[in-house]
Design a protein around this motif. Sequence first.
Motif, short mmCIF file in Angstrom:
data_model
loop_
_atom_site.label_atom_id
_atom_site.label_comp_id
_atom_site.label_asym_id
_atom_site.label_seq_id
_atom_site.Cartn_x
_atom_site.Cartn_y
_atom_site.Cartn_z
N GLY A 75 0.81 -1.21 0.00
CA GLY A 75 0.00 0.00 0.00
C GLY A 75 0.84 1.27 0.00
O GLY A 75 0.36 2.33 -0.40
N ARG A 76 2.09 1.14 0.42
CA ARG A 76 2.99 2.30 0.44
C ARG A 76 3.93 2.31 -0.76
O ARG A 76 4.89 3.07 -0.80
CB ARG A 76 3.80 2.30 1.75
CG ARG A 76 2.91 2.48 2.98
CD ARG A 76 3.64 2.19 4.28
NE ARG A 76 4.75 3.09 4.51
CZ ARG A 76 5.58 2.99 5.56
NH1 ARG A 76 5.42 2.02 6.44
NH2 ARG A 76 6.57 3.85 5.71
N GLY A 77 3.65 1.42 -1.71
CA GLY A 77 4.38 1.48 -2.98
C GLY A 77 5.40 0.40 -3.22
O GLY A 77 6.07 0.40 -4.26
N ALA A 78 5.57 -0.54 -2.28
CA ALA A 78 6.58 -1.60 -2.45
C ALA A 78 6.06 -2.65 -3.43
O ALA A 78 4.90 -3.07 -3.35
CB ALA A 78 6.91 -2.24 -1.12
N ASN A 79 6.92 -3.06 -4.33
CA ASN A 79 6.58 -4.10 -5.30
C ASN A 79 6.95 -5.45 -4.68
O ASN A 79 8.07 -5.95 -4.84
CB ASN A 79 7.33 -3.88 -6.61
CG ASN A 79 6.88 -4.83 -7.70
OD1 ASN A 79 5.90 -5.57 -7.54
ND2 ASN A 79 7.59 -4.84 -8.82
N GLU A 108 6.91 -1.85 11.56
CA GLU A 108 8.35 -1.85 11.35
C GLU A 108 8.75 -2.87 10.28
O GLU A 108 9.66 -2.62 9.47
CB GLU A 108 9.09 -2.13 12.65
CG GLU A 108 10.59 -2.13 12.56
CD GLU A 108 11.19 -0.79 12.15
OE1 GLU A 108 12.40 -0.75 11.86
OE2 GLU A 108 10.45 0.22 12.13
N LEU A 109 8.08 -4.02 10.27
CA LEU A 109 8.32 -5.00 9.20
C LEU A 109 8.03 -4.38 7.84
O LEU A 109 8.81 -4.52 6.89
CB LEU A 109 7.43 -6.23 9.39
CG LEU A 109 7.92 -7.40 10.23
CD1 LEU A 109 6.88 -8.51 10.19
CD2 LEU A 109 9.26 -7.93 9.75
N ALA A 110 6.88 -3.69 7.74
CA ALA A 110 6.50 -3.07 6.48
C ALA A 110 7.49 -1.98 6.09
O ALA A 110 7.84 -1.83 4.90
CB ALA A 110 5.09 -2.49 6.59
N ARG A 111 7.98 -1.23 7.08
CA ARG A 111 8.95 -0.17 6.78
C ARG A 111 10.24 -0.77 6.22
O ARG A 111 10.82 -0.25 5.26
CB ARG A 111 9.25 0.64 8.05
CG ARG A 111 10.14 1.87 7.79
CD ARG A 111 10.68 2.44 9.07
NE ARG A 111 11.65 1.56 9.70
CZ ARG A 111 12.92 1.42 9.29
NH1 ARG A 111 13.35 2.08 8.23
NH2 ARG A 111 13.73 0.61 9.93
N LEU A 118 13.84 -2.07 1.60
CA LEU A 118 14.48 -3.01 0.68
C LEU A 118 14.00 -2.79 -0.75
O LEU A 118 14.78 -2.95 -1.71
CB LEU A 118 14.19 -4.45 1.11
CG LEU A 118 14.83 -4.89 2.43
CD1 LEU A 118 14.34 -6.29 2.81
CD2 LEU A 118 16.35 -4.86 2.35
N HIS A 119 12.74 -2.42 -0.92
CA HIS A 119 12.22 -2.10 -2.25
C HIS A 119 12.97 -0.91 -2.84
O HIS A 119 13.27 -0.89 -4.05
CB HIS A 119 10.72 -1.80 -2.16
CG HIS A 119 10.16 -1.13 -3.37
ND1 HIS A 119 9.93 -1.81 -4.56
CD2 HIS A 119 9.81 0.17 -3.59
CE1 HIS A 119 9.44 -0.96 -5.45
NE2 HIS A 119 9.36 0.24 -4.89
N GLN A 120 13.31 0.05 -1.98
CA GLN A 120 13.98 1.26 -2.46
C GLN A 120 15.49 1.09 -2.54
O GLN A 120 16.14 1.70 -3.39
CB GLN A 120 13.64 2.42 -1.51
CG GLN A 120 12.15 2.77 -1.51
CD GLN A 120 11.75 3.68 -0.35
OE1 GLN A 120 12.47 3.80 0.64
NE2 GLN A 120 10.60 4.32 -0.48
N ASP A 121 16.05 0.24 -1.66
CA ASP A 121 17.49 0.01 -1.63
C ASP A 121 17.76 -1.44 -2.03
O ASP A 121 18.01 -2.31 -1.20
CB ASP A 121 18.03 0.30 -0.22
CG ASP A 121 19.55 0.16 -0.12
OD1 ASP A 121 20.19 -0.15 -1.15
OD2 ASP A 121 20.09 0.33 0.99
N LEU A 159 19.28 -5.65 -0.27
CA LEU A 159 18.69 -6.98 -0.36
C LEU A 159 19.63 -7.93 -1.10
O LEU A 159 19.79 -9.09 -0.69
CB LEU A 159 17.33 -6.92 -1.06
CG LEU A 159 16.62 -8.26 -1.28
CD1 LEU A 159 16.48 -9.02 0.04
CD2 LEU A 159 15.25 -8.03 -1.92
N VAL A 160 20.25 -7.45 -2.16
CA VAL A 160 21.20 -8.29 -2.90
C VAL A 160 22.36 -8.72 -1.98
O VAL A 160 22.80 -9.88 -2.02
CB VAL A 160 21.73 -7.55 -4.14
CG1 VAL A 160 22.94 -8.27 -4.73
CG2 VAL A 160 20.63 -7.43 -5.18
#
Length: 431
Positions: A257-261, A362-365, A370-373, A377-378
């Motif tokens: 809902g906050r834009g994460a794919n 906090e999990l969602a944040r 990770l979606h943005q950075d 994640l890699v």
Amino acid sequence: MYTLTIGVPFRRRDEERCEVASDWAKSLILLRDSLGGRFGKITVAAPALPLEDGLIGQQTPAILDCRRDEIQFEQLGVKGWRARQFWRSYPAIRAAIDKLAQASQVVHCGINDLWQPLAIMGFNAAVRANVTSVFVLDGDAVQRIADLGAGRGAMGRFKDATYSKLYMRVARKAVAKADLSLLKGHALHERYGRYARNAKDFFDTSFHASDIVHPHRLQKKCAAIARGEAIRCLSLGRLVDYKGVDHTIRAIAEAAGRGANVLLDIIGEGPAEEDLRQLVRSLNAADRVRFLGRRPYGPELLSEVGGYHLMFFTSTAEETPRSLFDGMAGGCGLLAFELSFTRQVVEQFGHGAVVAKGNVTELARLLLTLHQDREKLVSWMNSAAQRAAENTAEVWYQRRAQWTFDAHERHEQPTRTITAPMPVAAAHESA
């Protein structure tokens, strides 16, 4: 003979063949192979199940043949007995365990159920028979009781506190006498380590080196993340309330809902499944969450795990799950609720993060971060795959076997009493 006394049941098919849960069969075979025949046959002393078809412990049964596999089973009562039935048979069970201990070189046990204490009876028999004892605790039962009992009434809390106090007393006495104590995780060493003669920390893993994600496949999925493709998340395990899969679902929905794919697949089944499906519908997250059902443990499942980028583990009760290491073998980062064990694993291997239990926001944040950075994640994925090689089942069973060999050799060494010569003056006085 290497004897295990344990509460894990078996089902006898005939004089030579017995059925056990598939993951237990695999553990026994790994143990057998790691010992290399040093102590002869492995004997499992445990309660029996009725002769019938069907799952064992929610798993497909596997057959072990005494002649082929060199693993035999001895019955200690019946699984499902009430405490009264057990204690009526206590003298016969104790006599059977004593007989096994006297014929063994090593007795391996832990604590199963204090009201029907088959496992600790094996330990006491080993002490009486003066044979090498290996005492294993694979999780912090006291903390788990506290976590699962949160919110219970006064009588429930009193019963839990009484059981926990007795459990700790039994565990302390055992580690003080055991030739080798295998304590899984730092929390157990903090609770019992100061009482132990010879305590070792261990991880209990099931994957083989061949199950670790291939470098080419890891590179491909890291490249997909770098290109901005959806982060494929995985929840793996039985669907029961305390596993907290509802928290994972809520975190996925909130991050999306906050834009994460992000996408989530849930592998497992259990009594909470329908409630979880209803939660997905209520959050309008059906396009983000899939239920894939149960999978048998094995190379096919581990290969499937290798297709994901991030594993979630949001249990609300203390656990020491092997699935965390299966995720590492698959090259998956980890987001988890903070338990003593999840904190230890993340700090040791640097492939994820933990948040306070129940903190979905906090999990969602973190998921949105990770979606943005994507590079973060890699890096987690690469760290997981790189550290998996040092945590294969073969590595850990061989390490445990060497500790057992060392403990047995120390136990077998005769105690030498050296008498100091009497001082000359004292000798004259005694004369």
